[in-house]
Each structure stands twice: as C-alpha cells, then as structure tokens.
Design an enzyme around this catalytic site. Structure first.
Site, PDB file in Angstrom:
ATOM      1  N   THR A 107      31.282 134.648  19.174  1.00  0.00           N
ATOM      2  CA  THR A 107      31.473 133.335  18.557  1.00  0.00           C
ATOM      3  C   THR A 107      30.523 133.140  17.387  1.00  0.00           C
ATOM      4  OG1 THR A 107      32.121 132.484  20.727  1.00  0.00           O
ATOM      5  CG2 THR A 107      31.607 130.853  19.043  1.00  0.00           C
ATOM      6  N   TYR A 153      28.977 142.218  29.389  1.00  0.00           N
ATOM      7  CA  TYR A 153      30.052 141.363  28.892  1.00  0.00           C
ATOM      8  C   TYR A 153      31.355 142.160  28.838  1.00  0.00           C
ATOM      9  CZ  TYR A 153      32.431 138.348  25.395  1.00  0.00           C
ATOM     10  OH  TYR A 153      33.315 137.555  24.708  1.00  0.00           O
ATOM     11  N   LYS A 162      29.429 138.696  32.354  1.00  0.00           N
ATOM     12  CA  LYS A 162      30.280 137.704  31.693  1.00  0.00           C
ATOM     13  C   LYS A 162      31.719 138.180  31.782  1.00  0.00           C
ATOM     14  CE  LYS A 162      31.281 135.412  27.314  1.00  0.00           C
ATOM     15  NZ  LYS A 162      30.970 135.307  25.869  1.00  0.00           N
ATOM     16  N   ILE A 179      29.594 130.972  29.961  1.00  0.00           N
ATOM     17  CA  ILE A 179      29.190 131.121  28.566  1.00  0.00           C
ATOM     18  C   ILE A 179      30.375 130.627  27.760  1.00  0.00           C
ATOM     19  CG2 ILE A 179      28.530 132.733  26.752  1.00  0.00           C
ATOM     20  CD1 ILE A 179      27.158 134.426  28.888  1.00  0.00           C
TER      21      ILE A 179
END
Length: 305
Positions: free
Chosen positions: A50, A137, A165, A208
């Site tokens: 992001t 992740y 994640k 998250i």
C-alpha cells in the site's frame, strides 16, 4: 533476544504520500502517522504494498521508516522490507532496524516463484540475521506463489518469526495455520479487509488494513469487538464498512485508497507510475460510499427504505 511486540488489533498499511512531482511528502506522512495513532490503532505498517514500496529507492524506504518512527509516540512501527531478492530483503531489513523499526513485514518473493523449500530458506535467513519480530506475508495474487500451511507452521517455530499476514483468501488454510500455531507466540493477521472479521473468528489476532487509513475508528471498533467475542457489534460494523472494503479494491491497491485519502483531506491522490489515478466511475462510487459513512446511521437506514 527478540524485542516483544503485541500483534493484536489494527495495523494500517500506510500510504506513502507523493507531491505532484512524485517526491515524497514527508510533512503529510508524519501528520498521517499522528492522525492514525490518535485514532487508536495498534501499530503502523509503512512501505508495504500500500506504501508503493516497489517504486521507492532503498534510501526512500529508510527515510519513510524514519519519518514514521519519529512522528509517533506509543505505537510500534512495522516496516515493509520484503523483496524477491533475499540479499536485498536482508539489506532493507537491516537498514529498517537501524532506522528504529519495531518489526518487519516481509512479502514472499515475487516473480521468481521459489518452491516451498526456497521460502523456508529465504525467511529463515532473514530471521537468523535480523533480531526483530518478523511477519511473513502471503499474497499470491501479487507474488504468483502461495505459502503453504506446512511452510507457515514450520516458520512459526523460529523465535524471530512472530506472525503471518494472510491475504490468500483461503479461510480453510488460514484457519489451519491458526489452529496449528495456537500454542505458540504467533499471530495470524488478516491482510484482506473483507475477511478481517472471519479471520478473527477462527483464531486471528487482528488485521493489517487498508481501510483503516480511511476509517480507523470503525476498523478498530470492529476488530476490538470481534476479539472480545461481541460478534453482534462486530458484524454490524463489518456491514457498515462493507461498501468501503469493496470500493477500495475496485482498482489496484493503493489507487482507490489514495483517492479516498484525498477526498477526506488526509493526503494527495498522486501515485507513482506505472500506477494511474482512479477512473471516473469508481471515484464517483467511492465519493458516495464515503459520504454514506459520514451520515448518521439512523438517517441512512431511513433513506434506504
């Protein structure tokens, strides 16, 4: 010994604000970090997907981490330092640690698509070298390779690998990882806003979140209610946020969330190429969704009848 970090709650995946000339707007970045901390989030995650990490130089990565660390008082900063090059990820991780990061978020290697044993070696090497809590992740839509549950569970045994994640969209696999690591100090965090509530219900510890950049208080309230077992309130908040979850992923993240930030006055919508600004029709829908979130819930319900 690895410093403790509590991976429970809401951790916004921060945007990196850019000026019109595409340079980083550090003043806005610091203000945004303070805004989110004041809103009650449990930590901040700069320079991840992001945060447009793929378009930042290594020096810019470090400068963003330093700016966020300097801006906040009491919340941990978890820096995105992943790469498809293990040596590059190691360099970024070491520099983020030197910049004051409290933890690391490490996307699985993309494009070159390592086998599961390659993932184990990649993450193991980083965990051995950098004494910070690290979050693995899994986002196969961006990387082309998923982290299998057996691999995630094996990684969880490393003292420096503190969490996972989950952005693979497979609740069965996510639930299996939560189940098989429930006796360890290992956090399973949602990486998909629309699945944050379901993941919390099967053993996840939080999220998250992209939407938390725009609606931090509601997101914190939703996750907090879920973790406390108040699923009636958590579901109500999930449904309030549902249109936002959808609007923020109608085009490639972070295009829509940066547009939402601009509409709310939190930062510029500028993205670095090859990303482009949000298309006109999705922007109109996003404006409507944001306006609805600002209306009184009773008034909104009456309008929908």
């Amino acid at each position: 010994m690895t410093p403790d970090i509590d991976l429970t709650g809401v951790f916004p995946a921060m945007c990196t604000p850019f000026r019109d000339d595409e340079r980083i707007d550090f003043e806005t970045l610091r203000a945004d970090a303070r805004r989110l901390e004041t809103a009650g989030v449990d930590g901040l995650v700069p320079v991840g997907s992001t945060g447009e990490s793929a378009t930042l130089t290594h020096d810019e990565h470090v400068q963003v981490v330093e700016a966020v660390v300097d801006a906040v008082d009491d919340v941990p900063v978890i820096a995105g330092t992943g790469s498809n090059n293990t040596r590059e990820a190691l360099e970024l991780s070491e520099r983020a640690a030197d910049a004051g990061a409290d933890g690391l978020l490490l996307i699985s290697p993309y494009y070159n698509k390592p086998e599961q044993r390659g993932l184990l070696e990649h993450y193991g090497r980083l965990a051995d070298a950098v004494d910070l809590p690290q979050i693995v992740y899994n986002v196969p839509s961006r990387t082309g390779r998923t982290i299998e549950p057996d691999t995630a569970v094996e990684l969880a045994s490393h003292p420096n690998i503190a969490g996972y994640k989950a952005a693979e969209g497979d609740l069965g696999a996510i639930g299996e990882i939560a189940e098989r690591t429930r006796d360890e100090e290992f956090a399973v965090l949602s990486g998909d806003d629309a699945l944050a509530l379901p993941i919390c219900s099967i053993g996840g510890t939080g999220t998250i979140s992209v939407s938390a950049n725009v609606e931090p208080e509601r997101t914190v309230a939703m996750v907090g209610a879920a973790l406390e077992g108040d699923y009636e309130r958590a579901r109500a908040l999930h449904h309030e946020l549902g249109p936002l979850f959808r609007a923020l992923f109608v085009e490639t993240n972070p295009i829509p969330v940066k547009e939402a930030m601009a509409i709310r006055g939190y930062g510029p919508a500028t993205v670095r190429p090859p990303l482009t600004r949000l298309s006109e029709a999705p922007r109109e829908e996003l404006e409507r969704v944001l306006a609805d979130l600002e209306r009184d819930p009773t008034e909104l319900a009456e309008a929908e009848r």
